[in-house]
Design a protein around this motif. Structure first.
Motif, PDB file in Angstrom:
ATOM      1  N   ILE A  14       0.808  -1.330   0.160  1.00 14.33           N
ATOM      2  CA  ILE A  14       0.135  -0.040  -0.264  1.00 14.33           C
ATOM      3  C   ILE A  14       0.868   1.267   0.032  1.00 14.33           C
ATOM      4  N   ASP A  15       1.802   1.284   0.736  1.00 18.72           N
ATOM      5  CA  ASP A  15       2.609   2.556   0.986  1.00 18.72           C
ATOM      6  C   ASP A  15       3.513   2.838  -0.209  1.00 18.72           C
ATOM      7  N   SER A  16       3.905   1.764  -0.847  1.00 18.92           N
ATOM      8  CA  SER A  16       4.998   1.856  -2.116  1.00 18.92           C
ATOM      9  C   SER A  16       4.219   2.279  -3.244  1.00 18.92           C
ATOM     10  N   LYS A  17       2.825   2.207  -3.277  1.00 13.72           N
ATOM     11  CA  LYS A  17       1.863   2.503  -4.373  1.00 13.72           C
ATOM     12  C   LYS A  17       2.350   1.612  -5.733  1.00 13.72           C
ATOM     13  N   VAL A  18       2.778   0.193  -5.312  1.00 10.49           N
ATOM     14  CA  VAL A  18       3.018  -0.760  -6.351  1.00 10.49           C
ATOM     15  C   VAL A  18       1.979  -0.780  -7.451  1.00 10.49           C
ATOM     16  N   SER A  19       0.858  -0.619  -7.313  1.00 13.56           N
ATOM     17  CA  SER A  19      -0.330  -0.792  -8.323  1.00 13.56           C
ATOM     18  C   SER A  19      -0.244   0.521  -9.249  1.00 13.56           C
ATOM     19  N   PHE A  20       0.108   1.586  -8.697  1.00 13.36           N
ATOM     20  CA  PHE A  20       0.386   2.773  -9.308  1.00 13.36           C
ATOM     21  C   PHE A  20       1.467   2.615 -10.425  1.00 13.36           C
ATOM     22  N   TYR A  21       2.644   2.168  -9.967  1.00 14.97           N
ATOM     23  CA  TYR A  21       3.860   2.015 -10.796  1.00 14.97           C
ATOM     24  C   TYR A  21       3.424   0.984 -11.824  1.00 14.97           C
ATOM     25  N   ALA A  22       2.754  -0.082 -11.362  1.00 17.64           N
ATOM     26  CA  ALA A  22       2.255  -1.243 -12.368  1.00 17.64           C
ATOM     27  C   ALA A  22       1.525  -0.571 -13.493  1.00 17.64           C
ATOM     28  N   LEU A  23       0.668   0.259 -13.178  1.00 16.99           N
ATOM     29  CA  LEU A  23      -0.185   1.039 -14.137  1.00 16.99           C
ATOM     30  C   LEU A  23       0.525   1.517 -15.166  1.00 16.99           C
ATOM     31  N   CYS A  24       1.528   2.402 -14.464  1.00 17.74           N
ATOM     32  CA  CYS A  24       2.238   3.421 -15.515  1.00 17.74           C
ATOM     33  C   CYS A  24       3.080   2.427 -16.442  1.00 17.74           C
ATOM     34  N   TYR A  44      -9.197  -5.919 -18.806  1.00 18.41           N
ATOM     35  CA  TYR A  44      -9.374  -6.352 -17.139  1.00 18.41           C
ATOM     36  C   TYR A  44      -7.983  -5.862 -16.337  1.00 18.41           C
ATOM     37  N   SER A  45      -6.870  -5.854 -17.053  1.00 16.40           N
ATOM     38  CA  SER A  45      -5.555  -5.442 -16.237  1.00 16.40           C
ATOM     39  C   SER A  45      -5.701  -3.946 -16.142  1.00 16.40           C
ATOM     40  N   LEU A  46      -6.055  -3.193 -17.097  1.00 14.71           N
ATOM     41  CA  LEU A  46      -6.056  -1.857 -16.986  1.00 14.71           C
ATOM     42  C   LEU A  46      -7.128  -1.302 -15.866  1.00 14.71           C
ATOM     43  N   SER A  47      -8.227  -1.849 -16.157  1.00  4.75           N
ATOM     44  CA  SER A  47      -9.468  -1.189 -15.446  1.00  4.75           C
ATOM     45  C   SER A  47      -9.551  -1.529 -14.083  1.00  4.75           C
ATOM     46  N   SER A  48      -8.962  -2.711 -13.693  1.00  2.34           N
ATOM     47  CA  SER A  48      -9.042  -3.505 -12.400  1.00  2.34           C
ATOM     48  C   SER A  48      -8.011  -2.804 -11.395  1.00  2.34           C
ATOM     49  N   ILE A  49      -6.982  -2.125 -11.985  1.00  4.02           N
ATOM     50  CA  ILE A  49      -5.999  -1.316 -11.302  1.00  4.02           C
ATOM     51  C   ILE A  49      -6.752  -0.134 -11.146  1.00  4.02           C
ATOM     52  N   PHE A  50      -7.153   0.624 -12.132  1.00  6.09           N
ATOM     53  CA  PHE A  50      -7.848   1.804 -11.897  1.00  6.09           C
ATOM     54  C   PHE A  50      -8.870   1.675 -10.836  1.00  6.09           C
ATOM     55  N   VAL A  54     -11.119   3.259 -22.353  1.00  7.49           N
ATOM     56  CA  VAL A  54     -11.047   2.682 -21.204  1.00  7.49           C
ATOM     57  C   VAL A  54     -10.616   3.617 -19.907  1.00  7.49           C
ATOM     58  N   PRO A  55      -9.299   4.176 -19.964  1.00  7.40           N
ATOM     59  CA  PRO A  55      -8.740   4.833 -18.813  1.00  7.40           C
ATOM     60  C   PRO A  55      -9.676   6.294 -18.507  1.00  7.40           C
ATOM     61  N   PHE A  56     -10.246   6.652 -19.718  1.00  8.42           N
ATOM     62  CA  PHE A  56     -11.023   7.933 -19.433  1.00  8.42           C
ATOM     63  C   PHE A  56     -12.480   7.754 -18.900  1.00  8.42           C
ATOM     64  N   LEU A  57     -13.096   6.591 -19.517  1.00  6.30           N
ATOM     65  CA  LEU A  57     -14.441   6.502 -18.864  1.00  6.30           C
ATOM     66  C   LEU A  57     -14.355   5.715 -17.458  1.00  6.30           C
TER      67      LEU A  57
END
Length: 201
Positions: free
Chosen positions: A29-39, A106-112, A191-194
């Motif tokens: 949670i603290d390292s924001k792994v999902s955010f970096y994976a999304l990038c 699924y990979s992008l939307s679920s992370i968002f 997808v990312p916009f909606l």
């Protein structure tokens, strides 16, 4: 199909790691792994599009009327998601629209959705969008027989430019390859916009 099973396998592995506390939750949670994976994921998508200029050239040969296919896929999916929200009274309209806006990606939307709405809705989005891809892979021949050659393209959503393209080519015909890629590209791009729009409402 194999890619979907691998994704589900990693999801199950992550769930087991969480249940048995094999990885400290604070690190994740603290390292924001999902955010970096999304990038990294967004970079990979941009790289694959930019690396294939032939795809953009093929779009110019499309029948102008087929431009409306991805638009109708988006509108139809959102209408279906809104209808489902009437049945799932414990979920808000915007939650259902956010999940539907994954369009199989699924990979992008679920992370968002996990970032905006939490792990529970993110998990629902993951399973719902994987199900869309798997159903398209399995039902493509029936969709062509019952509803025509464009049906599996619309059903595939964002996956029609990659994972469901082979089955669409086999069932709808080689002449629908460019249509399928164009459809997947447009829906994929939305997808990312909606998803972020409905998550932030």
């Amino acid at each position: 199909m194999k890619g979907s099973l691998i994704i589900v396998g990693f999801f199950v592995l992550g769930t087991l790691c969480g249940v048995f506390h094999l990885i400290p939750i604070d690190i994740v949670i603290d390292s924001k792994v999902s955010f970096y994976a999304l990038c990294a994921l967004m970079f990979s998508v941009g790289l694959s599009v930019g690396n294939d200029p032939q795809t953009l050239k093929n779009f110019r040969s499309l029948n102008p009327r087929l431009i409306f296919l991805p638009i109708m896929t988006i509108l139809g999916t959102l209408a279906g998601s809104a209808a489902v929200s009437l049945i799932l009274t414990h979920r808000s309209l915007t939650d259902c629209l956010a999940v539907g806006s994954g369009f199989g990606y699924y990979s992008l939307s679920s992370i968002f959705i996990t970032e905006y709405k939490g792990a529970e809705l993110g998990t629902i989005a993951l399973l719902a969008n994987i199900s869309r891809e798997i159903l398209t892979l399995l039902a493509a021949p029936l969709l062509v027989r019952w509803f025509g050659n464009l049906a599996p393209i619309s059903a595939g959503g964002a996956t029609t430019m990659d994972t469901t393209l082979p089955i669409i080519t086999r069932t709808s015909g080689q002449q629908f390859v460019v249509v399928s890629i164009f459809h997947g590209f447009v829906v994929d791009f939305s997808v990312p916009f909606l998803v972020t729009l409905f998550c932030s409402i």
